[in-house]
Structure formats: C-alpha cells, structure tokens
Design an enzyme around this catalytic site. Structure first.
Site, PDB file in Angstrom:
ATOM      1  N   ASN A  64      46.778   9.074 -34.094  1.00 25.73           N
ATOM      2  CA  ASN A  64      47.529   9.108 -32.840  1.00 25.73           C
ATOM      3  C   ASN A  64      46.723   9.759 -31.716  1.00 25.73           C
ATOM      4  O   ASN A  64      46.102  10.803 -31.923  1.00 25.73           O
ATOM      5  CB  ASN A  64      48.823   9.906 -33.023  1.00 25.73           C
ATOM      6  CG  ASN A  64      49.850   9.171 -33.860  1.00 25.73           C
ATOM      7  OD1 ASN A  64      49.567   8.176 -34.513  1.00 25.73           O
ATOM      8  ND2 ASN A  64      51.067   9.670 -33.840  1.00 25.73           N
ATOM      9  N   ASP A 114      60.995  11.780 -37.467  1.00 24.47           N
ATOM     10  CA  ASP A 114      60.382  13.082 -37.742  1.00 24.47           C
ATOM     11  C   ASP A 114      61.457  14.055 -38.213  1.00 24.47           C
ATOM     12  O   ASP A 114      62.142  14.691 -37.421  1.00 24.47           O
ATOM     13  CB  ASP A 114      59.694  13.614 -36.485  1.00 24.47           C
ATOM     14  CG  ASP A 114      58.995  14.944 -36.721  1.00 24.47           C
ATOM     15  OD1 ASP A 114      59.073  15.457 -37.857  1.00 24.47           O
ATOM     16  OD2 ASP A 114      58.371  15.468 -35.772  1.00 24.47           O
ATOM     17  N   SER A 161      43.624  13.576 -30.465  1.00 29.01           N
ATOM     18  CA  SER A 161      42.814  13.807 -29.264  1.00 29.01           C
ATOM     19  C   SER A 161      41.881  14.999 -29.441  1.00 29.01           C
ATOM     20  O   SER A 161      42.329  16.122 -29.668  1.00 29.01           O
ATOM     21  CB  SER A 161      43.720  14.078 -28.054  1.00 29.01           C
ATOM     22  OG  SER A 161      44.502  12.956 -27.743  1.00 29.01           O
ATOM     23  N   THR A 193      46.976  12.884 -25.535  1.00 29.50           N
ATOM     24  CA  THR A 193      46.375  13.832 -24.592  1.00 29.50           C
ATOM     25  C   THR A 193      45.041  13.346 -24.046  1.00 29.50           C
ATOM     26  O   THR A 193      44.753  13.482 -22.846  1.00 29.50           O
ATOM     27  CB  THR A 193      46.186  15.200 -25.272  1.00 29.50           C
ATOM     28  OG1 THR A 193      47.460  15.681 -25.709  1.00 29.50           O
ATOM     29  CG2 THR A 193      45.564  16.205 -24.329  1.00 29.50           C
ATOM     30  N   GLY A 202      48.129  18.237 -28.135  1.00 27.29           N
ATOM     31  CA  GLY A 202      47.533  18.843 -26.948  1.00 27.29           C
ATOM     32  C   GLY A 202      46.048  19.128 -27.133  1.00 27.29           C
ATOM     33  O   GLY A 202      45.391  18.571 -28.021  1.00 27.29           O
ATOM     34  N   SER A 241      56.777   8.466 -26.987  1.00 26.42           N
ATOM     35  CA  SER A 241      57.671   9.534 -27.406  1.00 26.42           C
ATOM     36  C   SER A 241      59.049   9.216 -26.827  1.00 26.42           C
ATOM     37  O   SER A 241      59.191   8.333 -25.965  1.00 26.42           O
ATOM     38  CB  SER A 241      57.183  10.886 -26.880  1.00 26.42           C
ATOM     39  OG  SER A 241      57.244  10.905 -25.460  1.00 26.42           O
ATOM     40  N   ASP A 297      57.196   7.366 -31.452  1.00 23.60           N
ATOM     41  CA  ASP A 297      56.458   8.533 -31.930  1.00 23.60           C
ATOM     42  C   ASP A 297      57.395   9.734 -31.993  1.00 23.60           C
ATOM     43  O   ASP A 297      58.113  10.026 -31.029  1.00 23.60           O
ATOM     44  CB  ASP A 297      55.298   8.808 -30.963  1.00 23.60           C
ATOM     45  CG  ASP A 297      54.361   9.892 -31.435  1.00 23.60           C
ATOM     46  OD1 ASP A 297      54.288  10.132 -32.650  1.00 23.60           O
ATOM     47  OD2 ASP A 297      53.682  10.488 -30.565  1.00 23.60           O
TER      48      ASP A 297
END
Length: 287
Positions: free
Chosen positions: A229, A105, A210, A232, A178, A49, A84
């Site tokens: 992706n 994004d 995740s 977390t 998350g 990120s 990302d």
C-alpha cells in the site's frame, strides 16, 4: 470493467512480486494512477480510505468515477477498486456501491470479535464476487480515526483469520502509516517469516509502504507479501511539484492559475512515482 483483486494478488504471490495498491484522493490522483498502470502494463489496485471517499462525494461517486475514467482512458490492464482500512459498516456499504474489493480492519477488536465480523464480511463479499482483505496486529500511526502504536501481529491469530477464507491478509510487522521517523527500526522479518509459515500460503499485505527501502520491500515479497500500500509517498511528490510550480510564479504567468495547469505538475509527479514503485515491486509488465 473493474475486477476483483483476488486473481491479480494470487498471480503476484505465485510469481513472487507484489501489486501496488495506491490510494486516490481526487480526479487527478485517479487519472494519474490509471495512466501509470497502463504505461507500465501493470495490474493495479486503486483504493480509498473511508475519509477520502467521503471527501470525494461518497462510495458510489468514487466507484462511478473510477469506472468512467477506466473506460474513457481505454485502460486495458486489470484494475481493482479497493476500500482501505474499512469499518464493518463501511465495508458493507462499499460492496453495495460497486467496489470490487474491500478491507475490513478488525484489528482494534479482540480476536474473537475480529473473527466474527471478518467472517460475516467475507461471506457477504464473496457472494457478490468481491475480494476481501482483513488485518491482524496494528499498523503504526492513525488511519481514519484508528490509532495504533504498531503492534506485531500474532502468527496464531493470523492463521485463525486466514482460515476463514479471506483473500489476502494485512499484518503488523513494525510498519507504520505516514512518514517513517529517523529512528525507525525497520520491518520485523522474524515475525513476518513466522506469520508467512502460519498462514500456509495466504498472500500477505504490507501497509505503510511509503518510504520503506526497496531492499526491505523486496525481502518482504520473498516472505509472502503480495500487495503493498502507498499513499503518503504520492501526497509528498504531489505537494513538492505543486509547491515548485507556485514558487516559480508559474501560477500567475499567463493563465497558470487555471486548475488544469496548476494541478498538472503534481499529477505528473504522481504518475512518475507510481511507475517507479511498480517497477520496484515487480508488477510492471505483468498485466
């Protein structure tokens, strides 16, 4: 040598599996992910990120770190370095710094501005041999200051972005960043099927990978998802392994406080979890 993610994603799309895209946060994370990919003989996308890249010393530091580790470790599987959830300026900076793939994004803009900015990033990236991911719809949660309640992507808008020549497309289908809450409704496969039909064979990306049950990720792969992706989940296993090491008193046993020893259980946990997910996503032995 790092590569664009375009070819590995296209092969995954044609072969009906997905490439794991794992976020790195430091040296240990990067080494662990690369080791897992080599041991699984799997293509790999390492991504940061914007916040993690800043923490690690900037985009150029990250690009140099990944390249140097790739060469020092003798990695032979295809490796792409990806941004990302990049901003417009962040994506341009990563192209300049040596990332081989970027995400712009623009999902928080209206569709006209998303299209205009996506088109510019795609043109710039492709002129440098860099692959591009764009996004339509919201991924639930907060990522580098961009908050979304997880809006479902509009298939028509997905088709508009796909037509610009983007290499792979992220779309909101009820996925979140998350830890997933107990009352999570699951992925919206009706919307995913509609998007897959609308983009006419363009590979899709599943963010928030995740903790999604494997039966759902497998079904997503059959409906066009070719990149998943994960961030977390690696953070959680790292924290758990490190906590066990400290609670067992191993950090004060001998020279257990040495960071090379202190961080090893967590790093090993990252490698193990990454390998597990590569097998689940179907990309093991696809290098």
């Amino acid at each position: 040598m790092l590569v664009s993610a375009k070819e590995m994603i296209q092969k995954a799309h044609e072969g009906h599996y997905a490439i794991g895209a794992f976020n790195t946060n430091n040296l240990e994370w990067t080494k662990s992910i690369l080791q897992a990919a080599q041991e699984c003989n799997s293509p790999i996308i390492i991504q940061t990120s914007e916040g993690a890249a800043k923490y690690m010393g900037g985009y150029k530091t990250v690009a140099d770190l990944v390249r140097n580790l790739h060469d020092k470790m003798g990695i032979t599987v295809p490796v792409a370095l990806h941004l990302d959830h990049g901003s417009f300026e962040g994506a341009k900076a990563c192209i300049e710094a040596g990332y081989t793939s970027v995400m712009f994004d623009g999902s928080h803009y209206d569709i006209e501005e998303n299209i205009a900015k996506s088109k510019e990033i795609i043109a710039l990236a492709h002129s440098k041999g860099v692959s591009v991911e764009c996004e339509v719809g919201g991924i639930g949660g907060t990522e580098d200051g961009v908050t979304s309640s997880g809006e479902l992507a509009d298939p028509k808008e997905c088709a508009q972005i796909a037509s610009l020549g983007v290499d792979f497309l992220a779309c909101g289908i009820g996925n979140i960043h998350g830890v997933y809450p107990d009352n999570w409704a699951g992925l919206n496969f009706e919307r995913l099927e509609a998007i897959n039909a609308a983009v006419d064979g363009k590979p899709l990306v599943l963010h928030g990978g995740s903790g999604i049950p494997f039966d759902q990720t497998s079904k997503a792969i059959t409906n066009g998802v070719s990149k998943i992706n994960v961030n977390t989940e690696l953070q959680l296993v790292f924290a758990e392994a490190t906590r066990k090491y400290i609670e067992a008193g191993k950090d004060i046993d001998g020279k257990g406080y040495d960071p090379r020893k202190l961080l090893k259980p967590g790093a090993d946990a990252i490698t193990a979890k990454t390998k597990e997910l590569m097998v689940a996503f179907g990309c093991a032995n696809k290098a």
